[in-house]
Design a protein around this motif. Sequence first.
Motif, PDB file in Angstrom:
ATOM      1  N   LYS A 207     -22.464  31.611  49.766  1.00 50.88           N
ATOM      2  CA  LYS A 207     -22.003  31.371  51.127  1.00 50.88           C
ATOM      3  C   LYS A 207     -20.878  30.699  51.406  1.00 50.88           C
ATOM      4  O   LYS A 207     -20.053  30.920  52.471  1.00 50.88           O
ATOM      5  CB  LYS A 207     -23.197  30.910  52.100  1.00 50.88           C
ATOM      6  CG  LYS A 207     -24.510  31.982  52.186  1.00 50.88           C
ATOM      7  CD  LYS A 207     -25.621  31.488  53.030  1.00 50.88           C
ATOM      8  CE  LYS A 207     -26.653  32.357  53.033  1.00 50.88           C
ATOM      9  NZ  LYS A 207     -27.277  32.555  51.815  1.00 50.88           N
ATOM     10  N   GLU A 208     -20.488  29.676  50.619  1.00 49.81           N
ATOM     11  CA  GLU A 208     -19.666  28.835  50.962  1.00 49.81           C
ATOM     12  C   GLU A 208     -18.086  29.403  50.205  1.00 49.81           C
ATOM     13  O   GLU A 208     -17.048  28.842  50.381  1.00 49.81           O
ATOM     14  CB  GLU A 208     -19.599  27.149  50.117  1.00 49.81           C
ATOM     15  CG  GLU A 208     -19.844  27.472  48.626  1.00 49.81           C
ATOM     16  CD  GLU A 208     -21.220  27.693  48.170  1.00 49.81           C
ATOM     17  OE1 GLU A 208     -21.683  27.541  47.094  1.00 49.81           O
ATOM     18  OE2 GLU A 208     -21.892  28.284  49.045  1.00 49.81           O
ATOM     19  N   GLY A 209     -18.390  30.499  49.365  1.00 43.32           N
ATOM     20  CA  GLY A 209     -17.239  31.217  49.008  1.00 43.32           C
ATOM     21  C   GLY A 209     -17.074  30.329  47.280  1.00 43.32           C
ATOM     22  O   GLY A 209     -17.804  29.632  46.823  1.00 43.32           O
ATOM     23  N   PHE A 210     -15.577  30.552  47.147  1.00 43.72           N
ATOM     24  CA  PHE A 210     -15.062  30.005  45.889  1.00 43.72           C
ATOM     25  C   PHE A 210     -13.849  28.920  46.050  1.00 43.72           C
ATOM     26  O   PHE A 210     -12.988  29.266  46.840  1.00 43.72           O
ATOM     27  CB  PHE A 210     -14.640  31.106  44.675  1.00 43.72           C
ATOM     28  CG  PHE A 210     -15.770  32.030  44.537  1.00 43.72           C
ATOM     29  CD1 PHE A 210     -16.586  31.643  43.566  1.00 43.72           C
ATOM     30  CD2 PHE A 210     -15.853  33.402  44.918  1.00 43.72           C
ATOM     31  CE1 PHE A 210     -17.865  32.425  43.054  1.00 43.72           C
ATOM     32  CE2 PHE A 210     -16.927  34.123  44.652  1.00 43.72           C
ATOM     33  CZ  PHE A 210     -18.142  33.674  43.602  1.00 43.72           C
ATOM     34  N   THR A 211     -14.077  27.933  45.402  1.00 40.11           N
ATOM     35  CA  THR A 211     -12.895  26.922  45.461  1.00 40.11           C
ATOM     36  C   THR A 211     -12.538  26.402  44.294  1.00 40.11           C
ATOM     37  O   THR A 211     -13.014  26.697  43.166  1.00 40.11           O
ATOM     38  CB  THR A 211     -13.599  25.743  46.171  1.00 40.11           C
ATOM     39  OG1 THR A 211     -14.648  24.920  45.657  1.00 40.11           O
ATOM     40  CG2 THR A 211     -13.857  26.038  47.731  1.00 40.11           C
ATOM     41  N   LEU A 212     -11.214  25.927  44.164  1.00 42.10           N
ATOM     42  CA  LEU A 212     -10.765  25.259  42.913  1.00 42.10           C
ATOM     43  C   LEU A 212      -9.903  24.102  43.429  1.00 42.10           C
ATOM     44  O   LEU A 212      -9.169  24.261  44.413  1.00 42.10           O
ATOM     45  CB  LEU A 212      -9.584  26.320  42.516  1.00 42.10           C
ATOM     46  CG  LEU A 212      -9.115  26.064  41.146  1.00 42.10           C
ATOM     47  CD1 LEU A 212      -9.925  25.651  39.995  1.00 42.10           C
ATOM     48  CD2 LEU A 212      -8.049  26.915  40.730  1.00 42.10           C
ATOM     49  N   GLU A 213     -10.133  22.986  42.767  1.00 41.80           N
ATOM     50  CA  GLU A 213      -9.695  21.820  43.071  1.00 41.80           C
ATOM     51  C   GLU A 213      -9.556  21.403  44.713  1.00 41.80           C
ATOM     52  O   GLU A 213      -8.598  21.065  45.192  1.00 41.80           O
ATOM     53  CB  GLU A 213      -8.536  21.495  42.549  1.00 41.80           C
ATOM     54  CG  GLU A 213      -8.524  21.654  40.811  1.00 41.80           C
ATOM     55  CD  GLU A 213      -7.159  20.981  40.106  1.00 41.80           C
ATOM     56  OE1 GLU A 213      -5.870  21.004  41.252  1.00 41.80           O
ATOM     57  OE2 GLU A 213      -7.093  20.994  39.084  1.00 41.80           O
TER      58      GLU A 213
END
Length: 755
Positions: free
Chosen positions: A339-345
């Motif tokens: 639900k929070e999606g995808f993140t990078l750094e």
Amino acid sequence: MSLQDHPAYPQEQAHLQKTLSLIARETGLAREEERERREALEDTRRRSGEGAALMLHELQYRMTSQALHNLQLAAKAPYFTRVDFTQSGETAPTAYYIGKAGVLDSRTQTPWVIDWRAPLANLYYAGQLGQVSYRAPDGEIEGELSLKRLMTIQDGQLQTIFDTDVVAQDAYLQNVLGQSKDDRLKDIVSTIQREQNDIIRAPLRGPVVVQGAAGSGKTTIALHRIAYLLYVHRGELAPSQMLILAPSPLFLDYISAVLPELGVDQVRQWTFPQLCARLLGKDMPRLQTEDPLFTLLDPAAPQAQKQDLALAARLRGTLAFRDAVARYLEQVERSLPPKEGFTLEGQTVLSGEEVLRLYLQDLKPFPLKRRMEELKKPLRRRVSEMLGALIAAREERAAAMALLLRRTSPEDSPQRRAAMQRIYAQRDQAVHALREQIRVYPAAAAAALTPPRVMDAYIAFLSGPVPQGIDPQAWAALSRVALPALQAGRAAEEDLPALVLIRRYLYGLHEEMAIRHTVVDEAQDFSPFQFDLLRTLAGNSSFTLVGDLAQGIRAYRGTTAWREDLSAVFSDPAPAFLGLTTSYRSTVEIMRLAGTVCARRPYPGMVAAQPVLRHGEAPALFFVKPRALGGALAARIQRLLDEGYRTIAVIARDENECRPLHRALQKALGQPVQRLTPKDTHYAGGVMVVSAPLAKGLEFDAVLIPDVSAGRYPGSDLDARLLYVTMTRPLHRLYCYCTGELSPLLKAEDFEVEG
């Protein structure tokens, strides 16, 4: 009247010789053309290997090979009838000869033999002498039919001639039906009756459902329908787009000669589990070795176990169960995207809203595994766009550290140079690690969307709470029956529709198939869920479903009412319900007894079978001591062999009864006796011991039922269906033995009682 005494014999003999000469000439031309086509195909393969040219040459070669094969078949029996027809507006009749395959005089382009599937052939199948018509591509053709002449030709030799009227046609039919049975089902192009012809020539679009009495030719008609559809829709339909589903590998072997005799090959012919194995691939489970039917037949099995088996089997075949599986899969679908999606750094690669839109909307047509793969593309694109900024940040950080070092250590020294080298080495390592992280990020991130294994998903579904619309008692029975076996890695045949549905939703099918028409034999043993799955897989409603509710020995899981069960599956177009009430297999005396058994336990809407007027010995009943049964059976079998009968079956109630019977017969006869089991894939005829469920669909010269006592057939609906199946297998002779009190489904006065 002998063949030579028939007034038309000289004329027909001369025409046959002329026809055989023409076929020999056309065969030589076809063989030469096949050689040329083969050489052209091989040359194209060598030069190009693939492409449109190769496909064209392959098609041309297949067509030429098929034409040669048809001519070789025609050389043995070019035709089976002659019809003389005077078309309206003409003054003299034209003689047309009709055979299994059309024969064309290539020099004059004149049809010499008309294919039985051609519109004109309806003059033979549906026309009576006098004013008739048939529908051709150009419209209705009317005229007068003045002659229908039936002929038997074997290996190029004229055997019989019948100038048909009702009496002669019945005599011809009885002559064919009265022959002894061998080890294969045969084509019936020369004896197709009007009600059978209507089914064969029914339109391709939409489901055709045939309730056919035992011995009415259901299987044979379905196979002839395939040959007819391929002929009418040639260029549009290919044999590989036709699917036949049959009850067992043994039955598939038994019917294997029919389509080749009709000039058709490459049709897909499987059992339902064999089809599922191709669809599931590595997810196909091992099937349970114990057939639930035999537990239901076992008098010693606990009643609670039987009730659980029946409830569990029935539930898994319902459309409500299909819907519950579908809802569960939607839950799995919604549970996977983060639900929070995808993140990078700390930076958003794809927001939760974007993931949901892509996963649940844009990629909705794809299986979940494919959606996971497709999501890698936007992830890869986004992180690639982020790469420059992330590298720049690392370079800025290294530059700031270097500047700080210069300010704090103004003197150039080995120590400062070493520190500067460490700063830039760490920068390079960080950039390299970043590039590697970016490379693997899409796959690592998408891995969170990996769907569960097919079997794990099914077990989780069955382990959950009672789904909406499902009877709690049936759900509890299913949990008791199915879960322990599934957790041990084994499934029942009733589990396969759900497993295929799950595999299709989660991963896609192992093998995709282009099926344009599906034939289901013994369709009464299929459930609504199975029919719906087949319709979904094919993407169409072009079906031929043939069965007999009176033989519904698997009614606990299958179809119990054609209209109610199938109308919910097929709606556009609605099914066409047709009937075959005439039985051509058994004698009047045998069918009368079988009909009596059926009537004592009727099914809704039952229509009694009407046997062809072919008489024979009345079924016999023998009362014997249990220890004398083997000897009595062996003595009767030997007499039948001495009379020339070639297929003799001792049909037991179940597999447990088969084992001791087989041993006793082998010992008493002093010769090999075949025992047919569910694992067998080859049917060889001869003397055999077989269980009633496995004998369904087969036919024999003579049948011996080893024990019709109340202990073996107490009188339930299932007992009646089994006994009816068994009694409708023989063509000529039926012998029943009783080792105790007679089954309530039978009465002594039904037989000629002996012993």
